[in-house]
Design a protein around this motif. Sequence first.
Motif, PDB file in Angstrom:
ATOM      1  N   GLN A  32       0.882  -1.165   0.000  1.00 29.52           N
ATOM      2  CA  GLN A  32       0.000   0.000   0.000  1.00 29.52           C
ATOM      3  C   GLN A  32       0.919   1.213   0.000  1.00 29.52           C
ATOM      4  O   GLN A  32       1.464   1.570   1.048  1.00 29.52           O
ATOM      5  CB  GLN A  32      -0.934  -0.009   1.209  1.00 29.52           C
ATOM      6  CG  GLN A  32      -1.712   1.286   1.425  1.00 29.52           C
ATOM      7  CD  GLN A  32      -2.569   1.677   0.235  1.00 29.52           C
ATOM      8  OE1 GLN A  32      -3.272   0.867  -0.353  1.00 29.52           O
ATOM      9  NE2 GLN A  32      -2.496   2.942  -0.171  1.00 29.52           N
ATOM     10  N   GLN A  84       0.259   4.523  -1.374  1.00 27.50           N
ATOM     11  CA  GLN A  84      -0.314   5.847  -1.145  1.00 27.50           C
ATOM     12  C   GLN A  84      -0.405   6.091   0.363  1.00 27.50           C
ATOM     13  O   GLN A  84      -0.780   5.163   1.081  1.00 27.50           O
ATOM     14  CB  GLN A  84      -1.723   5.939  -1.741  1.00 27.50           C
ATOM     15  CG  GLN A  84      -2.192   7.387  -1.878  1.00 27.50           C
ATOM     16  CD  GLN A  84      -3.619   7.491  -2.429  1.00 27.50           C
ATOM     17  OE1 GLN A  84      -4.350   6.509  -2.491  1.00 27.50           O
ATOM     18  NE2 GLN A  84      -4.005   8.680  -2.828  1.00 27.50           N
ATOM     19  N   PHE A 117      -7.938  -0.175   3.672  1.00 28.38           N
ATOM     20  CA  PHE A 117      -8.881   0.638   2.895  1.00 28.38           C
ATOM     21  C   PHE A 117     -10.001  -0.219   2.322  1.00 28.38           C
ATOM     22  O   PHE A 117      -9.901  -1.444   2.290  1.00 28.38           O
ATOM     23  CB  PHE A 117      -8.142   1.371   1.773  1.00 28.38           C
ATOM     24  CG  PHE A 117      -7.156   2.352   2.328  1.00 28.38           C
ATOM     25  CD1 PHE A 117      -7.576   3.584   2.796  1.00 28.38           C
ATOM     26  CD2 PHE A 117      -5.816   2.015   2.472  1.00 28.38           C
ATOM     27  CE1 PHE A 117      -6.687   4.475   3.373  1.00 28.38           C
ATOM     28  CE2 PHE A 117      -4.913   2.901   3.051  1.00 28.38           C
ATOM     29  CZ  PHE A 117      -5.347   4.135   3.497  1.00 28.38           C
ATOM     30  N   MET A 139      -8.340   0.429  -3.260  1.00 29.55           N
ATOM     31  CA  MET A 139      -7.192   1.255  -3.658  1.00 29.55           C
ATOM     32  C   MET A 139      -7.038   1.119  -5.177  1.00 29.55           C
ATOM     33  O   MET A 139      -6.930   0.009  -5.702  1.00 29.55           O
ATOM     34  CB  MET A 139      -5.934   0.803  -2.913  1.00 29.55           C
ATOM     35  CG  MET A 139      -4.662   1.522  -3.343  1.00 29.55           C
ATOM     36  SD  MET A 139      -4.687   3.287  -2.933  1.00 29.55           S
ATOM     37  CE  MET A 139      -3.760   3.977  -4.296  1.00 29.55           C
ATOM     38  N   VAL A 191     -18.215   1.196  -3.915  1.00 30.14           N
ATOM     39  CA  VAL A 191     -16.762   1.273  -3.707  1.00 30.14           C
ATOM     40  C   VAL A 191     -16.041   0.951  -5.030  1.00 30.14           C
ATOM     41  O   VAL A 191     -15.034   1.578  -5.378  1.00 30.14           O
ATOM     42  CB  VAL A 191     -16.285   0.325  -2.579  1.00 30.14           C
ATOM     43  CG1 VAL A 191     -14.778   0.363  -2.430  1.00 30.14           C
ATOM     44  CG2 VAL A 191     -16.950   0.693  -1.248  1.00 30.14           C
ATOM     45  N   GLU A 213      -9.693  12.878  -4.627  1.00 30.58           N
ATOM     46  CA  GLU A 213     -10.820  12.188  -3.988  1.00 30.58           C
ATOM     47  C   GLU A 213     -12.169  12.895  -4.168  1.00 30.58           C
ATOM     48  O   GLU A 213     -13.194  12.238  -4.344  1.00 30.58           O
ATOM     49  CB  GLU A 213     -10.526  11.951  -2.505  1.00 30.58           C
ATOM     50  CG  GLU A 213      -9.340  11.018  -2.253  1.00 30.58           C
ATOM     51  CD  GLU A 213      -9.501   9.609  -2.819  1.00 30.58           C
ATOM     52  OE1 GLU A 213     -10.627   9.210  -3.166  1.00 30.58           O
ATOM     53  OE2 GLU A 213      -8.470   8.913  -2.929  1.00 30.58           O
ATOM     54  N   TYR A 263      -5.412  12.861   6.707  1.00 32.02           N
ATOM     55  CA  TYR A 263      -6.364  12.033   5.962  1.00 32.02           C
ATOM     56  C   TYR A 263      -7.731  12.001   6.659  1.00 32.02           C
ATOM     57  O   TYR A 263      -7.814  11.716   7.849  1.00 32.02           O
ATOM     58  CB  TYR A 263      -5.831  10.603   5.804  1.00 32.02           C
ATOM     59  CG  TYR A 263      -6.762   9.730   5.010  1.00 32.02           C
ATOM     60  CD1 TYR A 263      -6.837   9.852   3.633  1.00 32.02           C
ATOM     61  CD2 TYR A 263      -7.611   8.824   5.635  1.00 32.02           C
ATOM     62  CE1 TYR A 263      -7.714   9.072   2.887  1.00 32.02           C
ATOM     63  CE2 TYR A 263      -8.487   8.037   4.903  1.00 32.02           C
ATOM     64  CZ  TYR A 263      -8.533   8.174   3.530  1.00 32.02           C
ATOM     65  OH  TYR A 263      -9.409   7.421   2.793  1.00 32.02           O
TER      66      TYR A 263
HETATM   67  N1  BES Z   1      -7.144   6.153  -2.781  1.00 25.02           N
HETATM   68  C1  BES Z   1      -8.059   5.880  -1.733  1.00 25.02           C
HETATM   69  C2  BES Z   1      -7.401   5.211  -0.558  1.00 25.02           C
HETATM   70  C3  BES Z   1      -6.242   5.985   0.046  1.00 25.02           C
HETATM   71  C4  BES Z   1      -6.280   7.357   0.186  1.00 25.02           C
HETATM   72  C5  BES Z   1      -5.149   5.305   0.491  1.00 25.02           C
HETATM   73  C6  BES Z   1      -5.202   8.040   0.742  1.00 25.02           C
HETATM   74  C7  BES Z   1      -4.078   5.988   1.058  1.00 25.02           C
HETATM   75  C8  BES Z   1      -4.097   7.358   1.180  1.00 25.02           C
HETATM   76  C9  BES Z   1      -9.242   5.029  -2.203  1.00 25.02           C
HETATM   77  O1  BES Z   1      -9.675   5.328  -3.483  1.00 25.02           O
HETATM   78  C10 BES Z   1     -10.404   5.349  -1.298  1.00 25.02           C
HETATM   79  O2  BES Z   1     -10.803   6.471  -1.298  1.00 25.02           O
HETATM   80  N2  BES Z   1     -10.930   4.361  -0.566  1.00 25.02           N
HETATM   81  C11 BES Z   1     -12.065   4.548   0.314  1.00 25.02           C
HETATM   82  C12 BES Z   1     -13.312   3.976  -0.293  1.00 25.02           C
HETATM   83  C13 BES Z   1     -14.132   4.943  -1.055  1.00 25.02           C
HETATM   84  C14 BES Z   1     -15.404   4.288  -1.542  1.00 25.02           C
HETATM   85  C15 BES Z   1     -14.463   6.221  -0.346  1.00 25.02           C
HETATM   86  C16 BES Z   1     -11.841   3.810   1.603  1.00 25.02           C
HETATM   87  O3  BES Z   1     -10.970   2.956   1.651  1.00 25.02           O
HETATM   88  O4  BES Z   1     -12.522   4.082   2.570  1.00 25.02           O
END
Ligand code: BES
Length: 608
Positions: free
Chosen positions: A132, A134, A262, A265, A287, A313, A375
Amino acid sequence: MAVEQRDPSSNANFQELVVTHVDIVWNVNFEQKKIGGSSRLYIKALKATKQLVLDGQGLNLKSIKSEGKHLEFSLTKNSIFGETIHIEMDPIEPGQERTVDFEYESGQNASALQFLGKEFTKDQKEPFLFSQCQAVYCRSILPCMDTPAVKHTYSAKVSVPSHLTCLMSAVSGDKTVSGDRAVFEFKQSVPIPIYLLAIVVGHLEKRDISDRCAVWAEPSLVDSAAYEFADTEKMLKTAEDLAGPYVWGRYDLVVLPPSFPFGGMENPCLTFVTPSLIAGDRSLASVIAHEIAHSWTGNLVTNANWEHFWLNEGFTVFLERKIMGRLYGEKVRQFQAVCGWEDHMLPCIHEAFGPTHPYTQLITNLENADPEDSYSEIPYEKGSAFLMYIEQQIGSNERFEEFLRAYLQKFKYQSISTQDWRDFLYEFFADEKEILDKIDFETWLRQPGIPPNKPKYDETLIEACRNLAKQWTSSADVNSITCDGFSAMSSEEKTKVLQCIRAECPLPEQKIKCLAETYKLDKSPNCEILFAYTEIICKSRWLEGLPVALRFITTYGRLKYLKPLFKDLFAWPAARNKAIEQFNKNVPVMHPISVHVIKRMLETEGKK
Ligand code: BES
Ligand code: ZN
């Protein structure tokens, strides 16, 4: 384009040099829980320089060479996270290209990696590894320019035990077996920011969904996963309709172990997902729509640094809901958007941070900050609400969708800042300048707290949820609650009912007990419903429900759930020690990022 020249989360000298390609040769060592090998960085100078500065974290660097010649290097420790690698090179002139070769190994407990013993996998037969990267963890598995401002292609050859499968965020090529090892080859020919580099190794099987989509999972899970995600191709086509051609070739999904922090991803060609999405009824498919949307917003047009994370996002949530709206109707889109505002954005502002906290701004300041701390739901929900608000001010969904396509076209393969987006918005809607001038960009983008405007939402679907919740919260006697309708609702509506009840907590014990029994809440296969119920327990400090909460934090590894639940449990005197005990017990199987986040929560709490 105004190129964003700074990234407070990286020390790489990307203003002087950029990486254009990386060739990776890795060996995955499950015994030592390490990835080791070599990589060749192809660099190109933008300015005259004698230095290559890269990011690293805990790497065991064995040698650095360029064109056969050893290069001197030194490490300095960063104040927040990781190290800076200073490499001395022969002078290089603007436009000149060169290769630099690295030999290294990942360190103990590399933050990007989780190695799991076989006993912690679904089938308990083989060990598992996943990455992971990011936001800033890629530097723990290879020396790199760990900034989303730089994009490049990559190729990889990875050696793993021959009975396991290796997948990466790229298109798979040949597999060569020799003895007990197999070498898998990969190629990512679209330039990506390095946080999208990803690897997974495990006992994996595949089910095809369409010509370009497949699901990978452990054998005992793969059929239920294929059922759950059967709509993937349909969603991808809808996304293409909205956003333009899909450029990545394949769109596969891989189901990871529950510790994955998460929901999903968006690793290119291969989205990673949590097994908790497998509810049995496809009810958590939004999702997947979200991760599909990232193929454009995030992966094609990328935030230049993590201060502009809302460009990734917020746009993705906006596009995700456009996809859901096209597939299931505008009312569903509106319903999801208003739930986002009420149940995700508002609690984040009021409860998680407080309304004056700088991390409730859309553009954050990450100077001397750990991006992990910033975050939250803010970039997602405040960001998508802002876009929806602008869409409504423009007054035409069709025109705003045209804008979205033009924006993606204009900035594809680039990394941009909020200013680039804003300039292009004005350029595209040049004939609507008066409307745009009335929008309070500064407050939306740079002020903390509740946004200055609220989009108008169609509240048709939400009404029934509110009414049912009200019966539970306002009735003096549980026996007087007559209106059911719950079982006929969609999982998202059920979640909303519980979220409305949660907003009125604490609730008396009798009521929660009756609520749980009436709707069989602790048996729900839908993790969103279970989470909302667990929050009701914690907010009401209902001791009898505590085992449900402790089980939840052990079963589900998603940070989105762990953060608020641990926060509530730590603040609840009768639960605090049990929660700490449970956390300490879980550490060995928890993801390193989750351990880091929860530990930090306990530390900062002590300082208050
Ligand atoms: N890219 C994100 C996950 C992420 C963000 C990992 C920042 C590390 C740092 C992924 O696309 C995401 O947003 N996942 C969400 C689900 C989404 C439906 C809102 C989650 O894991 O909650
Ligand atoms: Zn996302």
